[in-house]
Design an enzyme around this catalytic site. Structure first.
Site, mmCIF file in Angstrom:
data_model
loop_
_atom_site.group_PDB
_atom_site.id
_atom_site.type_symbol
_atom_site.label_atom_id
_atom_site.label_comp_id
_atom_site.label_asym_id
_atom_site.label_seq_id
_atom_site.Cartn_x
_atom_site.Cartn_y
_atom_site.Cartn_z
ATOM 1 N N ASP A 190 1.070 -1.020 -0.136
ATOM 2 C CA ASP A 190 -0.224 0.551 -0.363
ATOM 3 C C ASP A 190 1.184 1.016 0.076
ATOM 4 O O ASP A 190 2.118 1.443 0.563
ATOM 5 C CB ASP A 190 -0.600 -0.124 0.890
ATOM 6 C CG ASP A 190 -2.250 -0.937 1.210
ATOM 7 O OD1 ASP A 190 -2.574 -1.072 -0.221
ATOM 8 O OD2 ASP A 190 -2.183 -1.667 1.928
ATOM 9 N N ASP A 240 -7.045 -1.892 -4.586
ATOM 10 C CA ASP A 240 -8.154 -1.301 -3.827
ATOM 11 C C ASP A 240 -8.923 0.310 -5.230
ATOM 12 O O ASP A 240 -10.018 -0.076 -4.111
ATOM 13 C CB ASP A 240 -7.413 -0.324 -2.458
ATOM 14 C CG ASP A 240 -6.536 -1.841 -1.759
ATOM 15 O OD1 ASP A 240 -6.369 -2.835 -1.637
ATOM 16 O OD2 ASP A 240 -6.111 -0.901 -0.710
#
Length: 174
Positions: A127, A145
């Site tokens: 991330d 995401d």
């Protein structure tokens, strides 16, 4: 003749799989760049309220189960692969006019596969997109995401759409 007739009704939305491949490629490319250019946990300010911050998530959304003993890695891989098979089946059975549904499905599929790659190869999801407001920080996320969220939002919004006329498709046109 029957196959051709069925093809006209379903309209083969498998042609939208290219978008899932694009999502995976962009996701993995940006994760590789973030890994190469960023130092783990060190925020790089981009604009007010947004940093690039390299983080590793061993859990699911919002780091759900991140503190588990490691079994969650294969649980989430298996879950994502099962969901991917279901999504491809759903995509295959869409009708000709269900283009918006096809796009939402392949966005979710591409995002799921991008994160599965990370879990299998690294044991965690990379991330790096980090939004915040003063002392409140939204959990870091990635392009996979984002694609999953956009696809899910499209599906939810589509549930509230009503056809203008019973003969008009609910999901738009091709």
């Amino acid at each position: 003749m029957e196959l051709a007739m069925n093809e006209q009704v379903t309209g083969s939305k498998l042609k939208w799989l290219w978008l899932a491949v694009l999502v995976v490629a962009l996701d993995l490319g940006t994760k590789a760049m973030a890994t190469a250019l960023l130092t783990y946990g060190n925020p790089v300010p981009v604009i007010p309220m947004f940093n690039l911050t390299l983080l590793h998530n061993t859990g699911a959304a919002f780091s759900f189960l991140a503190g588990a003993a490691g079994w969650q890695r294969w649980f989430f891989v298996t879950l994502a692969l099962v969901v991917s098979v279901v999504l491809v089946g759903w995509l295959r059975n869409l009708r000709r006019h269900e283009t918006r549904s096809a796009i939402s499905i392949v966005l979710i599929l591409g995002g799921a596969l991008g994160n599965v790659y990370d879990r299998v190869v690294h044991g965690y999801v990379v991330d790096f997109l980090h939004f915040y407001w003063q002392d409140w920080h939204f959990p870091a996320f990635n392009l996979a995401d984002t694609a999953i969220t956009i696809g899910a939002a499209m599906m939810i919004l589509d549930m509230f759409r009503k056809p203008a006329d019973p003969g008009t498709p609910a999901n738009g046109s091709e």
